[in-house]
Write a protein that holds these residues in place. Structure first.
Motif, PDB file in Angstrom:
ATOM      1  N   ILE A  97      34.543  32.067  54.592  1.00 29.89           N
ATOM      2  CA  ILE A  97      36.511  32.694  54.469  1.00 29.89           C
ATOM      3  C   ILE A  97      37.233  31.665  55.305  1.00 29.89           C
ATOM      4  CG2 ILE A  97      37.346  33.545  53.037  1.00 29.89           C
ATOM      5  CD1 ILE A  97      34.719  34.986  52.723  1.00 29.89           C
ATOM      6  N   ILE A 146      41.544  39.441  55.142  1.00 28.98           N
ATOM      7  CA  ILE A 146      40.469  38.904  54.188  1.00 28.98           C
ATOM      8  C   ILE A 146      39.542  40.407  53.561  1.00 28.98           C
ATOM      9  CG2 ILE A 146      37.621  38.260  53.484  1.00 28.98           C
ATOM     10  CD1 ILE A 146      38.937  35.946  56.222  1.00 28.98           C
ATOM     11  N   ASP A 151      36.226  40.673  40.603  1.00 21.83           N
ATOM     12  CA  ASP A 151      36.803  39.866  41.855  1.00 21.83           C
ATOM     13  C   ASP A 151      35.240  40.339  42.777  1.00 21.83           C
ATOM     14  OD1 ASP A 151      38.029  42.164  43.613  1.00 21.83           O
ATOM     15  OD2 ASP A 151      39.691  41.331  43.549  1.00 21.83           O
ATOM     16  N   VAL A 200      36.269  38.866  46.527  1.00 28.35           N
ATOM     17  CA  VAL A 200      36.085  39.054  47.823  1.00 28.35           C
ATOM     18  C   VAL A 200      38.388  38.631  47.133  1.00 28.35           C
ATOM     19  CG1 VAL A 200      36.835  37.392  49.697  1.00 28.35           C
ATOM     20  CG2 VAL A 200      34.484  37.012  48.814  1.00 28.35           C
ATOM     21  N   LYS A 201      38.638  39.678  47.758  1.00 29.86           N
ATOM     22  CA  LYS A 201      40.300  40.169  48.488  1.00 29.86           C
ATOM     23  C   LYS A 201      40.784  39.112  49.063  1.00 29.86           C
ATOM     24  CE  LYS A 201      43.103  43.408  47.433  1.00 29.86           C
ATOM     25  NZ  LYS A 201      43.799  45.126  47.168  1.00 29.86           N
ATOM     26  N   VAL A 202      41.767  38.215  49.085  1.00 25.34           N
ATOM     27  CA  VAL A 202      42.281  37.678  50.526  1.00 25.34           C
ATOM     28  C   VAL A 202      43.953  38.293  49.398  1.00 25.34           C
ATOM     29  CG1 VAL A 202      42.989  35.571  51.624  1.00 25.34           C
ATOM     30  CG2 VAL A 202      40.683  36.182  50.463  1.00 25.34           C
ATOM     31  N   ALA A 257      43.345  30.479  45.115  1.00 25.21           N
ATOM     32  CA  ALA A 257      41.944  31.277  44.584  1.00 25.21           C
ATOM     33  C   ALA A 257      40.744  30.350  44.053  1.00 25.21           C
ATOM     34  CB  ALA A 257      42.668  32.359  43.740  1.00 25.21           C
ATOM     35  N   LEU A 316      38.950  28.244  46.844  1.00 28.00           N
ATOM     36  CA  LEU A 316      38.505  28.835  47.477  1.00 28.00           C
ATOM     37  C   LEU A 316      36.639  29.473  47.137  1.00 28.00           C
ATOM     38  CD1 LEU A 316      40.830  31.397  49.370  1.00 28.00           C
ATOM     39  CD2 LEU A 316      38.805  30.216  50.492  1.00 28.00           C
ATOM     40  N   SER A 317      37.091  29.814  45.302  1.00 26.61           N
ATOM     41  CA  SER A 317      36.457  30.809  44.355  1.00 26.61           C
ATOM     42  C   SER A 317      35.190  29.297  44.276  1.00 26.61           C
ATOM     43  CB  SER A 317      36.902  30.635  42.857  1.00 26.61           C
ATOM     44  OG  SER A 317      37.462  32.166  43.530  1.00 26.61           O
ATOM     45  N   VAL A 331      37.185  34.835  43.716  1.00 25.55           N
ATOM     46  CA  VAL A 331      37.892  35.194  44.900  1.00 25.55           C
ATOM     47  C   VAL A 331      39.394  35.091  44.472  1.00 25.55           C
ATOM     48  CG1 VAL A 331      39.479  34.261  47.378  1.00 25.55           C
ATOM     49  CG2 VAL A 331      36.318  33.832  46.024  1.00 25.55           C
ATOM     50  N   ARG A 332      40.189  36.941  44.484  1.00 26.80           N
ATOM     51  CA  ARG A 332      41.390  36.663  44.143  1.00 26.80           C
ATOM     52  C   ARG A 332      42.233  37.012  45.650  1.00 26.80           C
ATOM     53  NH1 ARG A 332      44.168  41.731  42.548  1.00 26.80           N
ATOM     54  NH2 ARG A 332      42.483  42.800  43.611  1.00 26.80           N
TER      55      ARG A 332
END
Ligand SMILES: [Zn+2]
Length: 418
Positions: A332, A347, A357, A359-361, A375, A378-379, A386-387
């Motif tokens: 990530i 992250i 979601d 993974v939250k970034v 997002a 990355l998703s 990923v949010r």
């Protein structure tokens, strides 16, 4: 069992010795002979904890030696995260092999007789990686300049005074020395260095980290892999980065992370190693705890040995499983670093069911509207939802390290430190 496969016959010969002359392996391998490579999976996996427990129970050397102690000429130590050391016994023949391998590693990184090789060492004699690098550099005819102690300024001074051309160290040392040189206005002291050869922790083949090291030193960065229990098992790819597995002397298996099952298809896997050459201290189906992703194709130059384009990605212990998928925080981080819009980030690897979601970034973005496309990218790359929570630049930076990362650098306390 006559198999007609020379590597398999070597392994069967090793199994015979281990089952008869080695107290550690005998109960695990009694009577075992392999008719084909598929049978390898029927042998028990071997772990670092088992070696450590055996040496605690049978001090000081444990029972993993196939010969009487008189035959061994050297021992290497490796310390685990617990601080409990494991010792590895080597015969004269083994020592020669690791010298040859050290030489091959350095030659693959372009080291020549005219080079001056500085080794950042924590115990030049006791650590497998630094010892084999020292012997390998000598075998190439290079001049070895040891950098002992812990003071980065002293190390930088020695590199300058002896006009070092090659530095052997962990990637973390490479970053630290470059940072100290910059802070102290000593960047010119590193001018003579043309290459760094890294081992001892993962990351030197991961593009984002390699680029930071190469920028800090204005030199090339190579990577190889050594474990005291196994030996040096991967050498640098000079042209394309990453490493090549040494398939002449080792058999490699790739397991689903957090499982004993073989990996099916591409993706990250735990590396399991069987050493064919070292009979005195056999490792058979040894779980390294290292995560690698093997290329389906050979490197573009066609060098021998399976190619690990990003080297060792990290440790199994550093991964997390989200919705049945193994997620490696470093992947990530790497994806985020590849996005030029991201200034700094944090992250969070917790699933928030309400927010749907995985993974939250939190990311500082010059343009908050970039968050949506970031997002999506990355998703797709991670196969997870990923949010991105866009933040104004400067929000995270006050508490961040200079690189902008908010997750800890992967460390590798279990391996043979240099
Ligand atoms: Zn290559």
């Amino acid at each position: 069992v006559a198999t007609g496969d020379p590597q398999l016959e070597r392994l069967n010969a090793l199994l015979r010795v281990a089952a008869t002359d080695n107290t550690f392996h005998a109960p695990r391998l009694s009577g075992v002979q392999l008719a084909g490579w598929d049978d390898l999976r029927t042998l028990p996996l071997m772990t670092r904890d088992e070696l450590r427990a055996d040496q605690a129970q049978h001090p000081p050397f444990g029972t993993n030696h196939s010969y009487s102690l008189e035959r061994y000429t050297q021992m290497h130590l490796t310390r685990g995260a617990s601080g409990k050391r494991i010792c590895v016994l080597e015969t004269q023949e083994d020592a020669q092999r690791w010298t040859d391998r050290g030489r091959a590693v350095l030659a693959a990184a372009g080291v020549r007789a005219s080079d001056r090789v500085s080794i950042v060492a924590r115990g030049l004699g006791t650590r497998m990686a630094s010892w084999s690098a020292l012997e390998g550099a000598k075998a190439l005819g290079a001049l070895v300049v040891p950098l002992e102690g812990t003071d980065p300024l002293e190390r930088i001074g020695a590199i300058r005074d002896y006009a070092t051309t090659i530095v052997l160290c962990r990637p973390g040392d490479a970053l630290q020395l470059a940072e100290v040189a910059e802070q102290q206005d000593l960047v010119g002291a590193l001018d003579s260095v043309r290459a760094l050869v890294c081992t001892g922790e993962p990351g030197a083949s991961v593009p984002a980290l390699r680029e930071r090291i190469e920028a800090g030193w204005q030199a090339r960065c190579f990577d190889y892999a050594t474990l005291a229990e196994v030996g040096a098992f991967a050498i640098p790819c000079h042209e394309h980065g990453g490493m090549h597995l040494v398939e002449d002397d080792f058999v490699f298996e790739f397991l689903e992370p957090h499982s004993s099952e073989p990996l099916t298809g591409p993706g990250p896997a735990e590396l399991v190693i069987t050493g064919l050459a070292r009979v005195g201290f056999p490792v058979i189906r040894y779980r390294t705890g290292d995560i690698v992703e093997v290329s389906q194709a050979p490197c573009p130059s066609g060098h021998p040995g399976s190619w690990l384009p990003a080297g060792i990605l990290g440790r199994v212990d550093d991964t997390v499983v989200i919705r049945g998928r193994t997620v490696f925080p470093f992947a990530i981080e790497q994806a985020l670093r590849a996005c030029s819009e991201v200034v700094s980030f944090r992250i969070m690897l917790e699933s928030d069911r309400a927010a749907r979601d995985d993974v939250k970034v939190e990311a500082e973005l010059a343009d908050p509207l970039e968050g949506r496309s970031l997002a999506a990218a990355l998703s797709e790359r991670l196969g997870l939802r990923v949010r991105i929570v866009p933040l104004r630049p400067g929000t995270l930076t006050q508490v961040s390290d200079p690189s902008g990362a908010q997750i800890p650098r992967p460390s590798r306390p279990e391996v043979a430190e240099l």
